[in-house]
Design a protein around this motif. Structure first.
Motif, short mmCIF file in Angstrom:
data_model
loop_
_atom_site.label_atom_id
_atom_site.label_comp_id
_atom_site.label_asym_id
_atom_site.label_seq_id
_atom_site.Cartn_x
_atom_site.Cartn_y
_atom_site.Cartn_z
N VAL A 11 0.83 -1.16 -0.03
CA VAL A 11 -0.07 0.14 0.00
C VAL A 11 0.96 1.12 -0.12
O VAL A 11 1.76 1.59 0.98
N CYS A 12 0.80 2.07 -1.14
CA CYS A 12 1.67 3.18 -1.35
C CYS A 12 0.82 4.42 -0.68
O CYS A 12 -0.12 4.87 -1.55
N VAL A 13 1.11 4.97 0.37
CA VAL A 13 0.55 6.26 0.91
C VAL A 13 1.42 7.11 1.60
O VAL A 13 2.26 6.59 2.28
N ASP A 14 1.38 8.23 1.63
CA ASP A 14 1.80 9.19 2.81
C ASP A 14 1.00 9.50 3.91
O ASP A 14 -0.13 10.16 3.86
N LEU A 15 1.57 8.96 4.89
CA LEU A 15 0.88 8.86 6.04
C LEU A 15 0.64 10.29 6.61
O LEU A 15 -0.38 10.41 7.68
N ALA A 58 -5.97 10.82 2.34
CA ALA A 58 -5.22 9.68 1.54
C ALA A 58 -5.23 8.37 2.33
O ALA A 58 -5.44 7.24 1.75
N THR A 59 -4.49 8.49 3.63
CA THR A 59 -4.54 7.31 4.43
C THR A 59 -5.67 6.76 4.81
O THR A 59 -5.84 5.53 4.72
N GLU A 60 -6.92 7.41 5.12
CA GLU A 60 -8.22 6.79 5.25
C GLU A 60 -8.79 6.21 4.10
O GLU A 60 -9.27 5.19 4.17
N ARG A 61 -8.22 6.78 2.91
CA ARG A 61 -8.86 6.09 1.61
C ARG A 61 -7.77 4.70 1.44
O ARG A 61 -8.63 3.75 0.96
N ALA A 62 -6.67 4.79 1.66
CA ALA A 62 -5.60 3.68 1.31
C ALA A 62 -5.88 2.52 2.26
O ALA A 62 -5.83 1.47 1.93
N LEU A 63 -6.39 2.89 3.62
CA LEU A 63 -6.34 1.84 4.61
C LEU A 63 -7.75 1.08 4.91
O LEU A 63 -7.87 0.15 5.59
N SER A 64 -8.97 2.16 4.55
CA SER A 64 -10.21 1.45 5.11
C SER A 64 -10.44 0.30 4.18
O SER A 64 -11.58 -0.34 4.64
N SER A 65 -9.69 -0.08 3.24
CA SER A 65 -10.35 -1.34 2.63
C SER A 65 -9.23 -2.54 2.58
O SER A 65 -9.20 -3.36 1.73
N VAL A 66 -8.39 -2.39 3.44
CA VAL A 66 -7.42 -3.34 3.36
C VAL A 66 -7.71 -4.81 4.12
O VAL A 66 -7.16 -5.76 3.86
N ILE A 98 -2.04 7.24 15.71
CA ILE A 98 -3.34 7.41 16.12
C ILE A 98 -4.51 6.97 15.10
O ILE A 98 -5.32 6.23 15.22
N GLN A 99 -4.24 7.42 13.83
CA GLN A 99 -5.10 7.22 12.81
C GLN A 99 -5.16 5.92 12.38
O GLN A 99 -6.19 5.11 12.22
N VAL A 100 -4.04 5.28 12.09
CA VAL A 100 -3.84 4.04 11.69
C VAL A 100 -4.24 3.06 12.73
O VAL A 100 -5.08 2.03 12.45
N SER A 101 -4.14 3.50 13.94
CA SER A 101 -4.52 2.47 15.23
C SER A 101 -5.73 2.58 15.38
O SER A 101 -6.48 1.37 15.78
N GLN A 102 -6.57 3.63 15.12
CA GLN A 102 -8.12 3.94 14.96
C GLN A 102 -8.87 2.73 13.86
O GLN A 102 -9.85 1.89 14.14
N ILE A 103 -8.10 3.00 12.83
CA ILE A 103 -8.71 1.98 11.61
C ILE A 103 -8.52 0.75 11.95
O ILE A 103 -9.56 -0.24 11.84
N VAL A 104 -7.39 0.18 12.28
CA VAL A 104 -7.08 -1.24 12.64
C VAL A 104 -7.81 -1.54 13.98
O VAL A 104 -8.57 -2.74 13.90
N ALA A 105 -7.98 -0.98 14.78
CA ALA A 105 -8.70 -1.21 16.37
C ALA A 105 -10.39 -1.34 16.01
O ALA A 105 -10.79 -2.37 16.67
N ARG A 106 -10.66 -0.52 15.26
CA ARG A 106 -12.29 -0.56 14.95
C ARG A 106 -12.58 -2.01 14.42
O ARG A 106 -13.68 -2.63 14.72
N SER A 107 -11.75 -2.31 13.62
CA SER A 107 -11.98 -3.69 12.94
C SER A 107 -11.88 -4.87 13.90
O SER A 107 -12.52 -5.87 13.86
#
Length: 232
Positions: free
Chosen positions: A57-61, A66-74, A112-121
């Motif tokens: 996944v190529c994204v500037d965190l 952009a991070t939300e779009r890139a990681l929301s569907s991993v 914080i953002q990446v942890s939120q995305i992963v933790a919610r799942s």
């Protein structure tokens, strides 16, 4: 020691180089399916060549949207390594707004953002996952010119274990380049009882331990990998 990580799925940020890249390689060798996040496509391409099966996944965190779009569907992730960071070293009286903003965006806000995305799942699936934040000894001891990057977040999330590793200087290519001056290195080495800087595998071993069930009663902790620097 068998860590029992096989079959799980991990996401590693800052996966293109240094500690992140070596962490991806070690996880793959342990039978983990890995989502590798980097802002540099060429690094991801070469990593996939070395570790077939890695999901790049190529994204500037630093870019929240952009991070939300890139990681929301991993998809579902069981393990997270927040390793991405920038080191913008400036003397305290010369720190720029740009350095502060970039350091905050990548070194703290993205964690914080990446942890939120992963933790919610994880929470939605009822998975007792594990998160490791790669920090630094400089989050606990002041180092010259390191003010913009002196953050080391550790959290606890319900049944999700969250820990940090706090290494000293690590002999990645960047570490070797920056600390190759023996006079500069001596200032830090003189404060390390073991008398040497950390190798990448020292940090990776600590990360894998904290991700595994072998550290099942460890959460909210910061694990020093610094040869005794913090004890001096």
């Amino acid at each position: 020691m068998e860590l029992g990580l096989a079959g799980r799925r991990a996401l590693v940020t800052g996966a293109g180089k240094g500690i992140g890249r070596s962490t991806v390689q070690a996880l793959c060798a342990a039978g983990v399916r890995v989502v590798a996040v980097s802002r540099t496509q060429a690094d991801l391409d070469s990593l996939v060549g070395e570790c077939p099966g890695v999901e790049p996944v190529c994204v500037d965190l630093a870019d929240w949207e952009a991070t939300e779009r890139a990681l929301s569907s991993v998809g579902p992730v069981d393990l997270l390594v927040n390793n991405a960071a920038v080191a913008l070293l400036q003397p305290f009286l010369e720190i720029t707004k740009e350095a502060c903003d970039r350091s905050f965006d990548v070194n703290l806000r993205a964690v914080i953002q990446v942890s939120q995305i992963v933790a919610r799942s994880m929470i939605a699936r009822g998975v007792p996952g594990a998160i490791v934040n790669v920090s630094s000894q400089s989050s606990q001891r002041a180092l010259t010119n390191h003010t913009p990057s002196n953050w080391g977040p550790v959290m606890s999330l319900l049944q999700i274990r969250v820990n940090a590793v706090n290494p000293t200087v690590v002999m990645t290519p960047m570490g070797k380049a920056y600390w190759s001056d023996p006079h500069k290195a001596k200032v830090i080495l003189d404060r390390i009882p073991l008398g040497r800087f950390a190798e990448v595998e020292n940090v990776v071993d600590a990360i894998l331990f904290l991700l595994s069930d072998r550290s099942g009663m460890t959460t909210g902790s910061a694990l020093p990998v610094e040869g005794g620097f913090l004890a001096t």
